[in-house]
Design an enzyme around this catalytic site. Structure first.
Site, PDB file in Angstrom:
ATOM      1  CG  ASP A 218     -11.725  -3.565  83.992  1.00 41.56           C
ATOM      2  OD1 ASP A 218     -12.291  -2.487  84.121  1.00 41.56           O
ATOM      3  OD2 ASP A 218     -12.600  -4.802  84.107  1.00 41.56           O
ATOM      4  CD  GLU A 280     -12.661   0.149  87.415  1.00 39.95           C
ATOM      5  OE1 GLU A 280     -13.874   0.465  87.448  1.00 39.95           O
ATOM      6  OE2 GLU A 280     -12.242  -1.218  87.455  1.00 39.95           O
TER       7      GLU A 280
HETATM    8  C1  GLC Z   1     -14.444  -2.151  85.119  1.00 44.49           C
HETATM    9  C2  GLC Z   1     -14.801  -1.162  83.940  1.00 44.49           C
HETATM   10  C3  GLC Z   1     -16.394  -1.282  83.580  1.00 44.49           C
HETATM   11  C4  GLC Z   1     -16.482  -2.834  83.110  1.00 44.49           C
HETATM   12  C5  GLC Z   1     -16.122  -3.770  84.378  1.00 44.49           C
HETATM   13  C6  GLC Z   1     -15.975  -5.250  84.117  1.00 44.49           C
HETATM   14  O1  GLC Z   1     -15.330  -1.644  85.842  1.00 44.49           O
HETATM   15  O2  GLC Z   1     -14.501   0.037  84.069  1.00 44.49           O
HETATM   16  O3  GLC Z   1     -16.780  -0.745  82.316  1.00 44.49           O
HETATM   17  O4  GLC Z   1     -17.729  -3.182  83.033  1.00 44.49           O
HETATM   18  O5  GLC Z   1     -14.829  -3.350  84.982  1.00 44.49           O
HETATM   19  O6  GLC Z   1     -14.684  -5.312  83.356  1.00 44.49           O
END
Ligand code: GLC
Length: 555
Positions: A218, A280
């Site tokens: 994440d 991500e």
């Molecule tokens: C990422 C996740 C999202 C979350 C954010 C904070 O972007 O995919 O859902 O709110 O991180 O953890």
């Protein structure tokens, strides 16, 4: 239309993940067993056979760890357990074992940028003095101004509002401020602290020992902040879209993150069986993103530039070419994605006028997407994506052609974005609504009762899996056939050759399959001798590919 050169883009490699189709499960909304309206791990285990039948290679589970759920579980209070909402650690073990028996791999979510404010470390930090080791696990700073009443810098939270919150010290007086790039309940960790690094290496091992095949990381581009925490006067969206030679925002995509992933990679490589890391990282341009998938770092990085690209032939051609070239340069496959739990579902996104900036949620009173057009384009986009070399991620429900819930009552919204933005950004609830399995069952088969943590719209019945299963031409069967053919023809490990790109039509070859998407207004004939193997929608007559349709053919 012009003929493009025949240089291949996208080379072949062997490991499973280089060509895998990975299905994102959002545990709260996939399937539930308890009747409380929140999906759970036993619910997932009970439905794994459906995913095998669909034909995916792996699942990625969004967080199921103990959490106050301030951000639907992305606020983790304990990285090595399961929230009672979702089950127990034994349920997680059973899920992993059941997946493995079926040949499905399991990727779990790791949230290293921040913990929950309910994490033991943060409780300790609040009870400790400024400068103490407990505070140094997070990013605490004194405020500005004579009495420290101003935040330490001008950074904004991704969800809206300031990125700093002031705490009350152990003596009951206003004290330092802590950084949270997301919700106040998600304090950012200090990744310059060796204790933080060691803790996450142990967490990786904890889940690797339980048999997971990898981690979706994440906010992978956020862990390291520019050390002076300098003000940033420009827009600060999570996607740090910048040109390669422009300064980057001080909170995103700092070079220091790569050392962390090299450490993690060494841990993963010490385990057998091809364990992976997927970033991500909302990073542009493609060359910056590719740095995350250099040979000694992560394996995959979601290609969000592709997700955001406009539905036009030139835009799609450009982003596909750029992405393949950037990942080729570091010897990695590209990781394609069209939907996830943070963006408006592509069946709705593509129903907005071409070129509409990505909306952060859609609600009552907003311009509504054209549902039929959106679905038609979504199917064409998916069939185009699944023919590209590399790995692809699917988000639960997209195989049903599920749209965004675009008329969710605002009172039902739970994404912190809605509140923190002062009710200007609707946020992400509309893509998180529990998915429909059976048209005539309570909660459309999501669970044993009518309960559903977000209300399901009545049109869910027509999208339910049982309405589509075995029905020729349904979106579900389109996905299933695409996944089978993709495997049979080795498209994921193939090589892309553009045959033609113009303003209206894209055509490329991948192995023995030729792929054509018609973005133009006029129908396009299939070439003589072409043998159609798959199509995202009906042809006009036998041989004409209509607007917004993708076909796969041989010959
Ligand atoms: C990422 C996740 C999202 C979350 C954010 C904070 O972007 O995919 O859902 O709110 O991180 O953890």
């Amino acid at each position: 239309m012009h003929e493009t050169n025949q240089q291949p883009v996208g080379g072949a490699t062997a490991a499973w993940w280089t060509e895998a189709v990975i299905y994102q499960i959002y545990p709260r909304s996939f399937a539930e067993s308890g009747g409380d309206g929140i999906g759970d791990l036993p619910g997932i285990t009970a439905r794994l056979d459906h995913l095998v039948e669909l034909g995916v290679d792996a699942v990625w589970l969004s967080p199921f760890y103990p959490s106050p759920q301030a951000d639907a579980g992305y606020d983790v209070a304990d990285y090595r357990d399961v929230d009672p909402l979702f089950g127990t650690l034994a349920d997680a073990d059973r899920l992993i074992a059941a997946a493995r028996e079926r040949g499905l791999r399991v990727i779990v979510d790791l949230v290293p940028n921040h913990t929950s404010s309910a994490h033991r470390w943060f409780t300790e930090a609040l009870a400790a003095a400024p400068g103490s080791p407990a505070r140094q696990r997070y990013i605490f700073r004194d405020g500005l101004g004579p009495d420290g009443a101003e935040p330490p810098n001008d950074w904004r939270s991704v969800f809206g509002g300031p990125a700093w919150t002031r705490v009350i010290g152990p003596d009951g007086r206003p004290d330092q401020w802590y950084l949270h790039l997301f919700d106040t309940a998600q304090p950012d960790l200090n990744w310059d602290n060796p204790e933080v690094r060691a803790e996450f290496l142990d967490t990786l091992r904890f889940w690797l020992d339980r048999g997971v095949d990898g981690f979706r990381v994440d906010v992978a581009h956020g862990l390291i902040k520019q050390s002076d925490l300098a003000n940033w006067h420009e827009p600060q969206e999570i996607l740090s879209g910048r040109e390669i030679d422009k300064p980057r925002p001080p909170m995103w995509d700092q070079d220091g993150v790569h050392e962390i992933y090299r450490d993690w990679r060494r841990v993963l490589d010490s385990y057998p069986g091809g364990r992976i890391l997927v970033a991500e990282a909302w990073v542009e341009p493609a060359e910056r993103l590719a740095a995350y998938v250099r040979p000694d770092e992560m394996h995959q990085a979601f290609n969000f530039e592709y997700l955001l690209a406009a539905w036009t032939a030139p835009a799609q051609y450009a982003v596909i070419t750029r992405s393949l070239e950037a990942t080729d340069a570091v010897g990695a496959p590209t990781t394609w994605v069209l939907s996830n739990h943070d963006v408006v579902r592509h069946a709705s996104r593509l129903g907005l006028p071409v070129g509409t900036p990505r909306p952060n949620g859609i609600g009552i009173g907003d311009p509504q997407p054209d549902a039929a057009l959106g679905l038609r384009r979504a199917r064409a986009a998916t069939l185009l994506m699944l023919a590209l070399p590399g790995s692809a991620y699917l988000y639960q429900g997209e195989e049903l052609g599920l749209p965004e819930h675009t008329t969710l009552p605002d009172e039902a919204r739970q994404d912190p974005t809605w509140k923190r933005s002062g009710h200007t950004e609707r946020g992400r609830d509309g893509c998180r609504v529990p998915i429909p399995w059976e048209a005539d069952a309570p909660s459309y088969g999501f669970g044993p009762t009518d309960a559903s943590w977000l209300p399901q719209p009545s049109l869910w019945a027509e999208y339910a899996r049982d309405r589509q299963h075995g029905v020729p031409g349904s979106t579900y069967e389109m996905y299933r056939t695409a996944l089978r053919l993709r495997r049979e023809h080795g498209l994921g490990r193939g090589t892309l050759y553009w045959l033609a790109s113009g303003d209206e039509v894209l055509t490329f070859r991948n192995g023995e399959v030729t792929v054509l998407t018609n973005f133009g207004a006029a129908a396009v004939p299939l070439p003589d001798g072409a043998e159609l193997v798959h199509a995202s929608g009906p042809l006009d007559g036998d041989r004409l590919v209509p607007t917004d349709v993708t076909v796969w053919y041989l010959g």
